[in-house]
Design an enzyme around this catalytic site. Structure first.
Site, PDB file in Angstrom:
ATOM      1  N   ARG A   1      30.836   1.399  14.206  1.00  0.00           N
ATOM      2  CA  ARG A   1      30.178   0.123  14.494  1.00  0.00           C
ATOM      3  C   ARG A   1      28.686   0.347  14.761  1.00  0.00           C
ATOM      4  NH1 ARG A   1      30.145  -5.337  13.944  1.00  0.00           N
ATOM      5  NH2 ARG A   1      30.441  -6.527  15.849  1.00  0.00           N
TER       6      ARG A   1
ATOM      7  N   THR B   1      31.747  -9.369   5.332  1.00  0.00           N
ATOM      8  CA  THR B   1      32.608  -8.241   5.650  1.00  0.00           C
ATOM      9  C   THR B   1      33.502  -8.009   4.446  1.00  0.00           C
ATOM     10  OG1 THR B   1      32.561  -8.902   7.971  1.00  0.00           O
ATOM     11  CG2 THR B   1      34.334  -7.425   7.317  1.00  0.00           C
TER      12      THR B   1
ATOM     13  N   THR C   1      31.000  -4.001   7.293  1.00  0.00           N
ATOM     14  CA  THR C   1      30.344  -5.298   7.291  1.00  0.00           C
ATOM     15  C   THR C   1      28.831  -5.201   7.410  1.00  0.00           C
ATOM     16  OG1 THR C   1      30.319  -7.453   8.410  1.00  0.00           O
ATOM     17  CG2 THR C   1      30.550  -5.508   9.811  1.00  0.00           C
TER      18      THR C   1
ATOM     19  N   ASN D   1      27.744  -8.384   8.552  1.00  0.00           N
ATOM     20  CA  ASN D   1      27.886  -9.634   9.304  1.00  0.00           C
ATOM     21  C   ASN D   1      27.760 -10.826   8.361  1.00  0.00           C
ATOM     22  OD1 ASN D   1      28.502 -11.111  11.607  1.00  0.00           O
ATOM     23  ND2 ASN D   1      26.348 -11.494  12.072  1.00  0.00           N
TER      24      ASN D   1
ATOM     25  N   ASP E   1      26.777 -10.508  16.937  1.00  0.00           N
ATOM     26  CA  ASP E   1      28.118 -10.431  17.514  1.00  0.00           C
ATOM     27  C   ASP E   1      28.098 -10.193  19.018  1.00  0.00           C
ATOM     28  OD1 ASP E   1      29.455 -11.013  15.225  1.00  0.00           O
ATOM     29  OD2 ASP E   1      30.211  -9.002  14.844  1.00  0.00           O
TER      30      ASP E   1
ATOM     31  N   SER F   1      33.748  -6.881  18.064  1.00  0.00           N
ATOM     32  CA  SER F   1      34.029  -7.254  16.677  1.00  0.00           C
ATOM     33  C   SER F   1      35.432  -7.816  16.560  1.00  0.00           C
ATOM     34  CB  SER F   1      33.892  -6.025  15.771  1.00  0.00           C
ATOM     35  OG  SER F   1      34.343  -6.294  14.454  1.00  0.00           O
ATOM     36  N   SER F   2      35.672  -8.534  15.472  1.00  0.00           N
ATOM     37  CA  SER F   2      37.020  -9.000  15.148  1.00  0.00           C
ATOM     38  C   SER F   2      37.665  -8.188  14.033  1.00  0.00           C
ATOM     39  CB  SER F   2      36.983 -10.476  14.728  1.00  0.00           C
ATOM     40  OG  SER F   2      36.577 -11.290  15.798  1.00  0.00           O
TER      41      SER F   2
ATOM     42  N   GLY G   1      36.134 -11.889   7.327  1.00  0.00           N
ATOM     43  CA  GLY G   1      36.229 -13.280   7.739  1.00  0.00           C
ATOM     44  C   GLY G   1      35.798 -13.578   9.159  1.00  0.00           C
ATOM     45  N   GLY G   2      35.028 -12.697   9.816  1.00  0.00           N
ATOM     46  CA  GLY G   2      34.568 -13.002  11.162  1.00  0.00           C
ATOM     47  C   GLY G   2      35.730 -13.210  12.114  1.00  0.00           C
TER      48      GLY G   2
END
Length: 581
Positions: free
Chosen positions: A118, A393, A411, A413, A435, A464-465, A485-486
């Site tokens: 990340r 992403t 990603t 974003n 984020d 993050s998701s 997809g966030g």
């Protein structure tokens, strides 16, 4: 499976009777990872291979990964090759200038690991960096260079290859297809042709970006044009020659830092030199006898996914039809409670001590399940009391016949990130620091509310998701999945898992089935096209507020059984490909 309470069973039975007239898509026999008769709609056919599979959102990169499998490489070799290639061929999300998460099942080492690459906040970051006059300023985090985090992709992919690759290929060899594609160019097609003309506005403010992604007259590249990325080829060549140091130190790093600083951002060469990818133990859960191996913090994906599955495990989902209002209602209510905990507790584990063990416990799920009325929606405020305090992403899945599996999500974003190519590097940069939570109680671009646990800080990784996930049975991979997809990533992965395990759906049908999403706040159910009007009306009658559109997800997945590898590219993305060996 835990026994459902008499009250819940009676209510669900009654509701099934009420909505029995609501039909789902036509069902047909399909392969079942557990054996026995399959249930649920078949909307697509999986690609089947005997020796291995790569499923990605872009064809050229998937085929490159599959070629490494055919040459005797393992799933990790193929995943790293695919990731670097997508930095060239899928620039709206494949990247060198962003970051992500990888979950690996290593058969040779008999272990499951998570690689956290990340992005991090630069050393000059402050908790109030995205405020103007004390209020959140979305333009700062989303559209300016202040939103650029220190990229992690190069470090993460190189670490995966070094620790878990087959040893048959050097990093330089893995990079060669990507270098050639960047140097020689390729024809713009599929998703790139669909998105580049529209999203070129992200790059329009930056001359360094326009010279890569625009025609000579300034108009965006179109389908059929050739995209050549000479600077990116040189950057990839530097990585091939020097490893990650070719990116994080020296000439490329100097150009990256200068490009960010000249655009108004904070990243320095020291920030780049200090970046480290991290190997973490994954979070684990058990759902109906299957082991769920998922990404830990700073991803919220694994915790929220397993917490939601724990809640659902107490309901007999197979007693209600897939896609019916009773089934969807239970999914929504479970999501609502787990996403509420996400907002309240989760963040970078180096900065936040979240109660992960409690959130993942079956006893806690029992408590949350008791608050679900099978016939009525719970208002968001009652799902969790107020606490005190990217579409850009892409996901790909890889598996091989040696028993290895890789689930990788990375990603920038937003599509094409912040839109800035650092001059002389060819590297599109992220706006991933959006984020973070700009202020306690504020929401990001995906409407996700956060609190103090996710405020910016030097070196901190934003929550993050992203939810790369591997499902095991008896210690062996049976499902590899994930999605872009966030905030919608977790719910997409959840629905694929439930449809395959509970409803025994063909993996391609599970990936293609209509999806919905609830993230606690805003208190609404986002749906995509494909649900019958009668189903949505029944959900409204139960108290759910329905909203559209859902937004893009793309759950490129692989199911593994005795027949081989079943690759399911998501039909939502033009060009998504299953490349088997």
């Amino acid at each position: 499976m835990r026994t459902m309470t008499r009250l819940h069973r009676t209510a669900v039975t009654a509701l099934v009777a009420i909505v029995a007239l609501v039909t789902t898509q036509t069902a047909a026999p399909a392969q079942d990872m557990r054996g026995g008769a399959a249930r649920g709609p078949v909307a697509a056919t999986a690609v089947v291979a005997r020796h291995g599979m790569v499923v990605a959102q872009e064809r050229l990169s998937a085929e490159i990964g599959a070629r490494f499998l055919a040459r005797g490489g393992n799933a990790i070799d193929a995943a790293v090759a695919t990731g670097f290639a997508m930095a060239v061929t899928y620039p709206r999300a494949g990247n060198l200038g962003g970051g992500g998460f990888m979950v690996i099942h290593s058969a040779a080492k008999n272990e499951d690991v998570a690689i956290d690459y990340r992005e991090t906040a630069p050393a000059a970051a402050t908790p109030d960096m995205f405020l103007t006059d004390g209020k959140p300023d979305a333009a700062k985090s989303r559209n300016s260079a202040l939103g650029i985090g220190v990229p992690g992709t190069v470090a993460g992919l190189a670490l995966a290859l070094d620790k878990y690759g087959s040893g048959k290929f050097t990093l330089s060899e893995i990079l060669q297809p990507a270098i050639e594609l960047a140097r020689d160019g390729f024809t713009v097609a599929d998703d790139l042709a669909d998105t580049l003309p529209d999203w070129q506005r992200r790059m329009a403010p930056w001359p360094t970006s326009r010279k890569v992604f625009a025609r000579a007259d300034g108009s965006p590249l179109q389908g059929g044009d050739r995209l050549v990325q000479s600077d990116l080829a040189a950057t990839l060549q530097a990585i091939a020659a020097r490893g990650p140091d070719g990116f994080y130190r020296g000439e490329v790093a100097d150009k990256l830092a200068r490009g960010v600083r000249e655009a108004g951002g904070l990243i320095t060469t020291d920030d780049l030199a200090d970046y480290q990818a991290v190997v973490r133990p994954p979070v684990r859960g058990v759902y109906r006898g299957y082991d769920i191996v998922a990404m830990p913090q700073p991803s919220s994906g694994g915790v929220v996914l397993i917490e939601t599955l724990n809640i659902l495990e107490g309901f007999p989902l197979r007693d209600v039809a897939q896609g019916s209002p009773p089934s969807l209602h239970l999914l929504i209510e479970a999501m609502k409670r787990a996403y509420a905990d996400r907002a309240r507790y989760l963040g970078d584990p180096a900065f936040v001590d979240a109660p992960v063990a409690r959130l993942l416990s079956k006893d806690y799920a029992t408590t949350l399940r008791a608050g679900i009325d099978p016939a009525r929606a719970t208002p968001a405020a009652q799902a969790l009391p107020q606490p005190k305090e990217g579409e850009n992403t892409t996901h790909y899945s890889v598996a091989d016949d040696q028993g290895n599996a890789v689930s990788n999500t990375y990603t920038l974003n937003f599509p094409y990130g912040v839109g800035l190519v650092a001059d002389g590097t060819g590297v599109l940069l992220n706006n991933e620091l959006d984020d973070f939570t700009a202020a306690p109680g504020a929401s990001n671009a995906y409407g996700l509310v956060g609190f103090g646990a996710n405020l910016p800080a030097p070196g901190k990784r934003p929550l993050s998701s992203m939810s790369p996930t591997i499902v095991l049975k008896d210690g062996k991979p049976v499902l590899v999945t994930g999605s872009p997809g966030g905030s919608r990533i977790i719910s997409a992965v959840l629905q694929v898992i439930v449809d395959v395990i509970d409803y025994r759906m063909n993996v391609a049908a599970a990936v293609a089935a209509p999806r919905l999403h609830h993230q606690w706040l805003p208190d609404e159910v986002r749906v995509e096209q494909g649900f019958p009007d009668a189903t949505l009306d029944a959900l409204r009658t139960m108290g759910h507020r329905i909203a559209t559109p859902l937004g893009q997800t793309s759950a490129n997945s692989i199911l593994i059984d005795a027949a081989g590898f079943h690759g399911a590219p998501d039909p939502r993305t033009r060009g998504a490909t299953a490349a088997g060996h």
